[in-house]
Design an enzyme around this catalytic site. Structure first.
Site, PDB file in Angstrom:
ATOM      1  N   CYS A 115     -50.506  28.707 -29.543  1.00 45.11           N
ATOM      2  CA  CYS A 115     -51.017  30.220 -29.383  1.00 45.11           C
ATOM      3  C   CYS A 115     -52.064  30.447 -29.144  1.00 45.11           C
ATOM      4  O   CYS A 115     -52.300  31.726 -28.701  1.00 45.11           O
ATOM      5  CB  CYS A 115     -50.037  30.798 -30.485  1.00 45.11           C
ATOM      6  SG  CYS A 115     -48.329  30.354 -30.688  1.00 45.11           S
ATOM      7  N   HIS A 248     -52.775  38.041 -30.429  1.00 46.72           N
ATOM      8  CA  HIS A 248     -51.405  37.180 -30.153  1.00 46.72           C
ATOM      9  C   HIS A 248     -50.263  37.843 -30.619  1.00 46.72           C
ATOM     10  O   HIS A 248     -50.196  38.517 -31.698  1.00 46.72           O
ATOM     11  CB  HIS A 248     -51.585  35.976 -31.050  1.00 46.72           C
ATOM     12  CG  HIS A 248     -50.262  35.102 -30.835  1.00 46.72           C
ATOM     13  ND1 HIS A 248     -49.604  34.948 -29.779  1.00 46.72           N
ATOM     14  CD2 HIS A 248     -49.979  34.147 -31.925  1.00 46.72           C
ATOM     15  CE1 HIS A 248     -48.567  33.970 -30.067  1.00 46.72           C
ATOM     16  NE2 HIS A 248     -48.553  33.699 -31.382  1.00 46.72           N
ATOM     17  N   ASN A 278     -42.297  36.184 -29.526  1.00 45.78           N
ATOM     18  CA  ASN A 278     -43.570  35.256 -29.495  1.00 45.78           C
ATOM     19  C   ASN A 278     -43.445  34.147 -28.321  1.00 45.78           C
ATOM     20  O   ASN A 278     -42.787  33.241 -28.391  1.00 45.78           O
ATOM     21  CB  ASN A 278     -43.736  34.524 -30.886  1.00 45.78           C
ATOM     22  CG  ASN A 278     -44.960  33.659 -31.096  1.00 45.78           C
ATOM     23  OD1 ASN A 278     -45.631  33.354 -30.014  1.00 45.78           O
ATOM     24  ND2 ASN A 278     -45.355  33.176 -31.943  1.00 45.78           N
TER      25      ASN A 278
HETATM   26  O1  UT7 Z   1     -47.456  32.088 -33.275  1.00 43.62           O
HETATM   27  C1  UT7 Z   1     -47.577  31.683 -34.651  1.00 43.62           C
HETATM   28  C2  UT7 Z   1     -46.168  31.520 -34.992  1.00 43.62           C
HETATM   29  N1  UT7 Z   1     -45.691  31.779 -35.932  1.00 43.62           N
HETATM   30  C3  UT7 Z   1     -45.793  32.917 -36.705  1.00 43.62           C
HETATM   31  O2  UT7 Z   1     -46.561  33.764 -36.697  1.00 43.62           O
HETATM   32  C4  UT7 Z   1     -44.988  33.173 -37.900  1.00 43.62           C
HETATM   33  C5  UT7 Z   1     -45.532  33.465 -39.382  1.00 43.62           C
HETATM   34  N2  UT7 Z   1     -44.654  33.859 -40.209  1.00 43.62           N
HETATM   35  C6  UT7 Z   1     -43.511  34.903 -40.170  1.00 43.62           C
HETATM   36  O3  UT7 Z   1     -43.780  35.563 -39.311  1.00 43.62           O
HETATM   37  C7  UT7 Z   1     -42.611  35.061 -41.211  1.00 43.62           C
HETATM   38  O4  UT7 Z   1     -42.864  34.209 -42.369  1.00 43.62           O
HETATM   39  C8  UT7 Z   1     -41.200  34.858 -41.048  1.00 43.62           C
HETATM   40  C9  UT7 Z   1     -40.720  36.083 -39.954  1.00 43.62           C
HETATM   41  C10 UT7 Z   1     -40.862  33.630 -40.269  1.00 43.62           C
HETATM   42  C11 UT7 Z   1     -40.167  34.846 -42.182  1.00 43.62           C
HETATM   43  O5  UT7 Z   1     -40.254  35.934 -42.736  1.00 43.62           O
HETATM   44  P1  UT7 Z   1     -40.434  36.103 -44.403  1.00 43.62           P
HETATM   45  O6  UT7 Z   1     -40.655  37.332 -45.005  1.00 43.62           O
HETATM   46  O7  UT7 Z   1     -41.710  34.989 -44.737  1.00 43.62           O
HETATM   47  O8  UT7 Z   1     -39.173  35.237 -44.712  1.00 43.62           O
HETATM   48  P2  UT7 Z   1     -38.770  34.012 -45.434  1.00 43.62           P
HETATM   49  O9  UT7 Z   1     -39.135  32.801 -44.725  1.00 43.62           O
HETATM   50  O10 UT7 Z   1     -39.373  34.139 -46.947  1.00 43.62           O
HETATM   51  O11 UT7 Z   1     -37.090  33.998 -45.464  1.00 43.62           O
HETATM   52  C12 UT7 Z   1     -36.473  35.255 -46.458  1.00 43.62           C
HETATM   53  C13 UT7 Z   1     -35.259  35.044 -46.277  1.00 43.62           C
HETATM   54  C14 UT7 Z   1     -34.726  33.739 -46.809  1.00 43.62           C
HETATM   55  O12 UT7 Z   1     -33.477  33.865 -47.477  1.00 43.62           O
HETATM   56  P3  UT7 Z   1     -33.278  33.561 -49.214  1.00 43.62           P
HETATM   57  O13 UT7 Z   1     -33.767  32.396 -49.419  1.00 43.62           O
HETATM   58  O14 UT7 Z   1     -34.439  34.788 -49.518  1.00 43.62           O
HETATM   59  O15 UT7 Z   1     -32.216  34.065 -49.616  1.00 43.62           O
HETATM   60  C15 UT7 Z   1     -34.101  33.155 -45.376  1.00 43.62           C
HETATM   61  O16 UT7 Z   1     -32.883  32.138 -45.468  1.00 43.62           O
HETATM   62  O17 UT7 Z   1     -34.531  35.271 -45.062  1.00 43.62           O
HETATM   63  C16 UT7 Z   1     -33.637  34.380 -44.812  1.00 43.62           C
HETATM   64  N3  UT7 Z   1     -33.977  34.104 -43.205  1.00 43.62           N
HETATM   65  C17 UT7 Z   1     -33.078  34.812 -42.313  1.00 43.62           C
HETATM   66  N4  UT7 Z   1     -31.905  35.887 -42.630  1.00 43.62           N
HETATM   67  C18 UT7 Z   1     -31.397  36.400 -41.376  1.00 43.62           C
HETATM   68  C19 UT7 Z   1     -34.754  33.299 -42.530  1.00 43.62           C
HETATM   69  N5  UT7 Z   1     -34.424  33.597 -41.298  1.00 43.62           N
HETATM   70  C20 UT7 Z   1     -33.452  34.494 -41.137  1.00 43.62           C
HETATM   71  C21 UT7 Z   1     -32.721  35.036 -40.046  1.00 43.62           C
HETATM   72  N6  UT7 Z   1     -31.963  36.084 -40.367  1.00 43.62           N
HETATM   73  N7  UT7 Z   1     -33.294  34.952 -38.624  1.00 43.62           N
END
Ligand code: UT7
Length: 321
Positions: A115, A248, A278
């Site tokens: 990225c 980005h 992204n």
């Molecule tokens: O170019 C660089 C590339 N990457 C990035 O920039 C990503 C950086 N990170 C992020 O943007 C965030 O960490 C995410 C958007 C990926 C995730 O957000 P988060 O607030 O960190 O969520 P999390 O991973 O802690 O997940 C929270 C909950 C989980 O459920 P439980 O365990 O709390 O019950 C996940 O299973 O959200 C659940 N979850 C979803 N629910 C609905 C994960 N993906 C999804 C989804 N839809 N697509």
């Protein structure tokens, strides 16, 4: 003194937008509410199976060349930033050169910094131009990330999309790129990677994107703030002199946190991720081109572009547009 200036921009998104509701309809266990609140993404574009990064790059490049008012054969350097090349070889840049009908024997190669790839490619092109070895470069970010997504992993597949953006960078007596900084720390490679490859006719390892989202989030906010500060310090200016921050486009919360750390109000931050997600190396030149074509970004404005991605890699450039 020779400087490098952006002479034209272009971008391309394939096909029709695919909304968050469309993903739910395709059977992904997610919701519009979750995707928008966690990332700010509302839709993305997904390339048809017969379209590769070189095709997206070609369309974006044609628009940038037209905007720059030059001809394809005026381009003597092509650098494509991509993590999703058409082939193992030749490079995507060589394919783009061919597809644009360029037959002048100029240089063409790819840069792999995920990225951060566009910022890396822009900085490399700037150094070629300032050395006097090349006069007019096409710098492109092009990706078909949909091909490396595990569509059964809802934590990643909803975040990415396909697209391309390009700039023509040319030699000038007036400064354009004022400062740039590139960094990497390979020890963080496990938190964002596609840990597979091809050997002996087989996929070895895992061919899909794997990400520890929270670890990436924290790392991104820290290094994006640091590296933007670094290029401002190099040029001896402060964040108040920036007309636009063009980060980005990965996650609106990362963008907001970075802008806050820098002291740049969100009204001066270009955000386009809501409608393309992204797109990795393509995201910065896509946002740049959309800002130009919407009239937000005008000649004379000062901008900072900055990226962070797998590797880990990160970088920024301060540019007088
Ligand atoms: O170019 C660089 C590339 N990457 C990035 O920039 C990503 C950086 N990170 C992020 O943007 C965030 O960490 C995410 C958007 C990926 C995730 O957000 P988060 O607030 O960190 O969520 P999390 O991973 O802690 O997940 C929270 C909950 C989980 O459920 P439980 O365990 O709390 O019950 C996940 O299973 O959200 C659940 N979850 C979803 N629910 C609905 C994960 N993906 C999804 C989804 N839809 N697509």
């Amino acid at each position: 003194m020779i400087y490098a200036r952006i002479a034209g921009t272009g971008s391309y998104l394939p096909g029709e937008p695919v909304s968050n509701a469309d993903l739910v309809a395709r059977g992904i266990d997610t919701s519009d509410e979750w995707i928008v609140s966690r990332s700010g993404i509302r839709s993305r574009h997904l390339a048809a199976a017969d379209i590769g990064s070189s095709d997206l790059a070609k369309f974006a490049a044609e628009r940038a060349i037209e905007a720059a008012g030059c001809e394809p054969n005026d381009i003597d350097l092509i650098i494509v930033a991509t993590s999703t090349p058409d082939y193992i070889f030749p490079s995507t840049a060589a394919l783009v050169q061919s597809k644009l009908g360029i037959r002048n024997g100029g240089a063409a190669f790819d840069v792999q910094a995920v990225c951060s790839g566009f910022v890396y490619a822009l900085s490399v092109a700037e150094k070629f131009i300032r050395s006097g070895s090349h006069k007019r470069a096409l710098v492109i970010g092009a990706e078909v990330f949909s091909r490396i997504l595990d569509w059964s992993d809802r934590a990643t597949c909803v975040l990415f999309g396909d697209g391309a953006g390009a700039v023509v960078l040319e030699a000038s007596e007036r400064p354009g790129i004022l400062a740039s900084a590139l960094h990497a720390d390979g020890s963080h490679h496990p938190i964002l990677c596609v840990p597979g490859g091809v050997a002996s006719g087989q996929v070895i390892g895992d061919p899909f994107l794997r990400m520890d989202g929270q670890a990436v989030f924290k790392f991104a906010v820290k290094v994006l703030g640091d590296v933007a500060g670094e290029v401002l310090a190099q040029a001896g200016v402060d964040a108040g002199s920036i007309d636009w921050l063009i980060p980005h486009q990965a996650n609106i919360r990362i963008i907001q946190a970075t802008a806050k750390r820098l002291g740049v109000p969100m009204e001066r931050v270009v955000t386009t991720l809501d409608h393309h997600g992204n797109t990795s190396a393509a995201s910065i030149p896509l946002a740049l081109d959309e800002a130009v074509r919407s009239g937000q970004l005008r000649p004379g404005h000062r901008i900072v572009v900055e990226g962070v991605g797998g590797g880990f890699t990160w970088g920024a450039a301060l540019i007088d547009f």
